[in-house]
Design an enzyme around this catalytic site. Structure first.
Site, PDB file in Angstrom:
ATOM      1  CB  SER A  42      -0.883  -0.004   1.261  1.00 46.11           C
ATOM      2  OG  SER A  42      -1.492   1.247   1.457  1.00 46.11           O
ATOM      3  CE1 TYR A  87      -4.266  -2.173   4.946  1.00 46.40           C
ATOM      4  CE2 TYR A  87      -3.381   0.014   4.520  1.00 46.40           C
ATOM      5  CZ  TYR A  87      -3.914  -1.173   4.062  1.00 46.40           C
ATOM      6  OH  TYR A  87      -4.085  -1.369   2.709  1.00 46.40           O
TER       7      TYR A  87
END
Length: 205
Positions: A139, A152
Site C-alpha cells: 500500500s 495497517y
C-alpha cells in the site's frame, strides 16, 4: 495455461470478507478456466487443501497473487494525536486513543496482512515451475503512513520488506516476487465499485 485463474484466495477472518457465493458467480462468468476455492490464508492446512484442489484441476501453479489484508476500526484510534484524556479511566464518549485500541484486533491486522501473505507464498512457491511469479499487495501506507493507521501501515511496510527478502531468496529458483502498492481511493469511487461488483442480487440468485 496462463489463462487459468483461481478466485477467492483470501482470509475468512478479514472484516471485508466477500461471501463465497459471489466468488462462484464471478468464476462462472469468467468461464471454464476460472473457479473459486475457499481458503483461510492464516491456516496452513487450509492453504494445503486449496493448493491440492488447484493442482488437481490445473496442475502446477505458475502465478500467485496475495491479496489478503485489511484494517479493523477497533485497532484504529479515533484521534490523530495524543490526548491526555485517553489515559483516564473515564474518557469522553467516542474517544479512542492509541492507548485504548483493542490489541487483539491490532495484532489480527498485523497477522492477516503479513502471515496471510507469507504462508501462501511458501506453500505455492515450493512447487512453482521455473519462471513463476508472485505479487504481494502492499500500500502507499507502506511508504507514507496515514494518521491513525498504525497497525495497517506497520503491516504493509512489512510486506515491502518481506517481498524484497523473498525475491532475493527465491531468485535461484527463477521465481519473481514483487509488490503492488495501492493508492487511497475516493469514497465515490469505492461506492461505484461496490455497486458494480458487490451486487447482492447476484449473490443470492
Amino acid at each position: 495455461d496462463t489463462s487459468n485463474v483461481n478466485i477467492g484466495m483470501n482470509s475468512i477472518r478479514t472484516t471485508h470478507n466477500i461471501p463465497s457465493k459471489l466468488w462462484i458467480k464471478v468464476a462462472d462468468e469468467i468461464g471454464e478456466n476460472a473457479f473459486a476455492v475457499k481458503c483461510n490464508c492464516l491456516e496452513k492446512q487450509s492453504i494445503i487443501d486449496a493448493k491440492k484442489i488447484i493442482n488437481e484441476k490445473f496442475g502446477k501453479v505458475n502465478f500467485l497473487v496475495n491479496g489478503a489484508g485489511g484494517n479493523n476500526a477497533k485497532a484504529t484510534p479515533s484521534i490523530a494525536a495524543f490526548d491526555p484524556a485517553e489515559l483516564k479511566d473515564e474518557r469522553p464518549e467516542g474517544l479512542r486513543g492509541l492507548y485504548n485500541v483493542d490489541m487483539d484486533a491490532f495484532e489480527q491486522v498485523l497477522r492477516t496482512n503479513t502471515m496471510g501473505t507469507f504462508y501462501p507464498t511458501l506453500a505455492f512457491a515450493r512447487y512453482m515451475k521455473d519462471g513463476g511469479s508472485v505479487v504481494n499487495f502492499a500500500s502507499m501506507n507502506s511508504y507514507c503512513p496515514l494518521t491513525k493507521n498504525f497497525a495497517y501501515a506497520m503491516a504493509k511496510a512489512a510486506i515491502v520488506n518481506l517481498t524484497q527478502s523473498l525475491a532475493a531468496y527465491f531468485s535461484a529458483s527463477g521465481i519473481r516476487i514483487q509488490t503492488a502498492a495501492a493508492l487511497e481511493m475516493d469514497a465515490s469511487e469505492v461506492e461505484a465499485l461496490k455497486n458494480k461488483f458487490y451486487d447482492r442480487e447476484r449473490i443470492t440468485n
